[in-house]
Design a protein around this motif. Structure first.
Motif, PDB file in Angstrom:
ATOM      1  N   TRP A  12      43.041  45.424  44.285  1.00  0.00           N
ATOM      2  CA  TRP A  12      43.131  44.041  44.880  1.00  0.00           C
ATOM      3  C   TRP A  12      41.944  43.054  44.791  1.00  0.00           C
ATOM      4  O   TRP A  12      40.834  43.576  44.897  1.00  0.00           O
ATOM      5  CB  TRP A  12      43.228  44.587  46.406  1.00  0.00           C
ATOM      6  CG  TRP A  12      44.404  44.982  46.989  1.00  0.00           C
ATOM      7  CD1 TRP A  12      45.726  45.264  46.247  1.00  0.00           C
ATOM      8  CD2 TRP A  12      44.554  45.946  48.179  1.00  0.00           C
ATOM      9  NE1 TRP A  12      46.564  46.047  46.858  1.00  0.00           N
ATOM     10  CE2 TRP A  12      45.766  46.406  47.974  1.00  0.00           C
ATOM     11  CE3 TRP A  12      43.840  46.271  49.036  1.00  0.00           C
ATOM     12  CZ2 TRP A  12      46.417  47.193  49.113  1.00  0.00           C
ATOM     13  CZ3 TRP A  12      44.216  47.190  50.105  1.00  0.00           C
ATOM     14  CH2 TRP A  12      45.501  47.604  50.103  1.00  0.00           C
ATOM     15  N   VAL A  13      42.303  42.029  44.438  1.00  0.00           N
ATOM     16  CA  VAL A  13      41.068  40.942  44.211  1.00  0.00           C
ATOM     17  C   VAL A  13      41.447  39.793  45.110  1.00  0.00           C
ATOM     18  O   VAL A  13      42.657  39.667  45.565  1.00  0.00           O
ATOM     19  CB  VAL A  13      41.014  40.405  42.681  1.00  0.00           C
ATOM     20  CG1 VAL A  13      40.721  41.772  42.023  1.00  0.00           C
ATOM     21  CG2 VAL A  13      42.273  39.965  42.175  1.00  0.00           C
ATOM     22  N   ASP A  14      40.478  39.041  45.217  1.00  0.00           N
ATOM     23  CA  ASP A  14      40.767  37.860  46.181  1.00  0.00           C
ATOM     24  C   ASP A  14      41.608  36.598  45.617  1.00  0.00           C
ATOM     25  O   ASP A  14      41.855  36.677  44.402  1.00  0.00           O
ATOM     26  CB  ASP A  14      39.411  37.172  46.196  1.00  0.00           C
ATOM     27  CG  ASP A  14      38.452  37.847  46.918  1.00  0.00           C
ATOM     28  OD1 ASP A  14      38.676  38.689  47.881  1.00  0.00           O
ATOM     29  OD2 ASP A  14      37.091  37.427  47.073  1.00  0.00           O
ATOM     30  N   PHE A  15      42.210  35.899  46.518  1.00  0.00           N
ATOM     31  CA  PHE A  15      43.102  34.943  46.106  1.00  0.00           C
ATOM     32  C   PHE A  15      44.621  35.470  45.437  1.00  0.00           C
ATOM     33  O   PHE A  15      44.996  34.874  44.473  1.00  0.00           O
ATOM     34  CB  PHE A  15      42.523  33.847  45.548  1.00  0.00           C
ATOM     35  CG  PHE A  15      41.237  33.304  45.637  1.00  0.00           C
ATOM     36  CD1 PHE A  15      40.923  32.749  46.886  1.00  0.00           C
ATOM     37  CD2 PHE A  15      40.103  33.746  45.157  1.00  0.00           C
ATOM     38  CE1 PHE A  15      39.685  32.336  47.540  1.00  0.00           C
ATOM     39  CE2 PHE A  15      38.732  33.309  45.480  1.00  0.00           C
ATOM     40  CZ  PHE A  15      38.681  32.489  46.912  1.00  0.00           C
ATOM     41  N   SER A  16      44.824  36.275  46.028  1.00  0.00           N
ATOM     42  CA  SER A  16      46.271  37.045  45.625  1.00  0.00           C
ATOM     43  C   SER A  16      47.052  37.412  46.561  1.00  0.00           C
ATOM     44  O   SER A  16      46.813  38.281  47.723  1.00  0.00           O
ATOM     45  CB  SER A  16      45.638  38.533  44.721  1.00  0.00           C
ATOM     46  OG  SER A  16      46.848  39.492  44.815  1.00  0.00           O
ATOM     47  N   GLY A  17      48.334  37.063  46.176  1.00  0.00           N
ATOM     48  CA  GLY A  17      49.472  37.504  47.158  1.00  0.00           C
ATOM     49  C   GLY A  17      49.941  38.952  47.283  1.00  0.00           C
ATOM     50  O   GLY A  17      50.127  39.358  48.361  1.00  0.00           O
ATOM     51  N   ILE A  18      49.512  39.450  46.185  1.00  0.00           N
ATOM     52  CA  ILE A  18      49.612  41.124  46.225  1.00  0.00           C
ATOM     53  C   ILE A  18      48.652  41.806  47.181  1.00  0.00           C
ATOM     54  O   ILE A  18      48.853  42.397  47.725  1.00  0.00           O
ATOM     55  CB  ILE A  18      49.334  41.795  44.882  1.00  0.00           C
ATOM     56  CG1 ILE A  18      50.466  41.057  43.628  1.00  0.00           C
ATOM     57  CG2 ILE A  18      49.408  43.309  44.813  1.00  0.00           C
ATOM     58  CD1 ILE A  18      51.874  41.538  44.014  1.00  0.00           C
ATOM     59  N   SER A  34      50.104  32.486  39.798  1.00  0.00           N
ATOM     60  CA  SER A  34      48.903  32.978  38.847  1.00  0.00           C
ATOM     61  C   SER A  34      48.069  34.185  39.551  1.00  0.00           C
ATOM     62  O   SER A  34      46.944  34.023  39.626  1.00  0.00           O
ATOM     63  CB  SER A  34      47.824  31.839  38.775  1.00  0.00           C
ATOM     64  OG  SER A  34      47.141  31.993  37.507  1.00  0.00           O
ATOM     65  N   ASP A  35      48.746  35.069  40.020  1.00  0.00           N
ATOM     66  CA  ASP A  35      48.087  36.119  40.912  1.00  0.00           C
ATOM     67  C   ASP A  35      47.475  37.109  39.882  1.00  0.00           C
ATOM     68  O   ASP A  35      47.902  37.799  38.849  1.00  0.00           O
ATOM     69  CB  ASP A  35      49.316  36.992  41.586  1.00  0.00           C
ATOM     70  CG  ASP A  35      48.869  38.064  42.547  1.00  0.00           C
ATOM     71  OD1 ASP A  35      48.047  38.985  42.186  1.00  0.00           O
ATOM     72  OD2 ASP A  35      49.042  37.753  43.534  1.00  0.00           O
ATOM     73  N   ASN A  36      45.984  37.284  40.391  1.00  0.00           N
ATOM     74  CA  ASN A  36      45.202  37.980  39.359  1.00  0.00           C
ATOM     75  C   ASN A  36      45.232  39.698  39.748  1.00  0.00           C
ATOM     76  O   ASN A  36      45.140  40.307  38.795  1.00  0.00           O
ATOM     77  CB  ASN A  36      43.870  37.593  39.857  1.00  0.00           C
ATOM     78  CG  ASN A  36      43.628  36.123  39.050  1.00  0.00           C
ATOM     79  OD1 ASN A  36      43.931  35.774  37.963  1.00  0.00           O
ATOM     80  ND2 ASN A  36      42.790  35.366  39.864  1.00  0.00           N
ATOM     81  N   THR A  37      45.545  39.833  40.762  1.00  0.00           N
ATOM     82  CA  THR A  37      45.924  41.441  40.977  1.00  0.00           C
ATOM     83  C   THR A  37      47.163  41.771  40.259  1.00  0.00           C
ATOM     84  O   THR A  37      46.994  42.963  39.508  1.00  0.00           O
ATOM     85  CB  THR A  37      46.216  41.649  42.432  1.00  0.00           C
ATOM     86  OG1 THR A  37      45.017  41.430  43.355  1.00  0.00           O
ATOM     87  CG2 THR A  37      46.415  43.252  42.705  1.00  0.00           C
TER      88      THR A  37
END
Length: 261
Positions: A74-80, A101-104
């Motif tokens: 899990w990373v910040d600014f991610s809906g996941i 643009s989800d980074n997770t």
């Protein structure tokens, strides 16, 4: 456009890279710094999308195959991450990776495919300067000068082939365009367009870069537009500039169609 666009480019305090291409004729209408290599930011997610779909197609993997997500992913600014999901299907991860643009989601797919395999696929489809060298939100590697890179030419190559549906089977090509058309980030190319046009596109941004590239399905003609800005000092200004450029190009092409009637 012949007057307004050069003025916008010349007055910009940032470094501008650009492409406009008529997809019905494959004619390049405008190009600016077409082969310069720059930080891709989240544009790298477009070739990742294609690579995963190619893997699914080639190996007959189910799009609804579920991948495990560890809390350490899990990373910040991610809906996941917000949902604290510990599993998601390949399809769900692809959609989140593109539309928000989800980074997770992106990092889970990078682990699923492997960085070497992804870069090998990029080379196989003809991308000469697009390289994945770090995962999303890995600012330590970024600070050490290790970044993901691309060019306007490579982005043009990807979107042209997606438009002509000759990289993947038709069903997967259509899926890629469908996902890109569901983009929820509209601060740049779509910013000042009032018409209800479909744009299959992807944005990318870091503190010093802002990009947006995709296919505009307009009444006048289908065209590819990419505006890639580097050496940015104000992201909001950069996104407004992309919006203004997009509007100038769109209105010019609409007027051109009207003149031909």
């Amino acid at each position: 456009m012949e007057q307004m666009l050069p003025q916008l480019l010349q007055k910009s305090p940032y470094k501008m890279h650009m492409i406009v291409k008529d997809l019905s004729t494959d004619e390049i209408i405008i190009s600016e710094r077409y082969d310069d290599v720059f930080s891709s930011a989240s544009l790298i997610k477009v070739p990742i999308l294609l690579a995963v779909l190619h893997h699914v197609q080639t190996n007959r993997v189910a799009l609804h195959q579920v991948l495990t997500i560890s809390p350490k992913d899990w990373v910040d600014f991610s809906g996941i991450s917000e949902q604290q999901l510990q599993a998601a299907s390949i399809y769900e991860l692809l959609v989140w990776m593109i539309i928000t643009s989800d980074n997770t989601a992106t990092n889970v797919l990078i682990d699923f495919m492997g960085m070497n395999m992804l870069n090998r696929y990029f080379r196989e489809i003809g991308l000469t300067h697009t390289i994945l060298q770090r995962k999303m939100m890995d600012f330590e590697r970024l600070a050490n000068g290790v970044d993901n890179v691309t060019t306007a030419r490579d982005m043009t190559h990807i979107f042209t082939h997606m438009y002509h549906q000759d990289l993947l089977m038709p069903s997967y090509s259509a899926l890629a365009i469908d996902i890109l058309s569901r983009q929820r980030v509209h601060e740049s190319l779509r910013r000042y367009l009032i018409d209800d046009v479909t744009i299959a596109h992807k944005t990318g941004g870091l503190e010093t870069v802002d990009h947006d590239v995709g296919i505009v399905y307009s009444d006048a003609k289908d065209y590819l537009i990419g505006v890639f800005i580097t050496e940015v000092t104000n992201n909001q200004d950069a996104r407004q500039l992309i919006g203004r450029i997009s509007k100038v190009v769109y209105e010019y092409l609409i007027q051109q169609k009207g003149a031909l009637k």
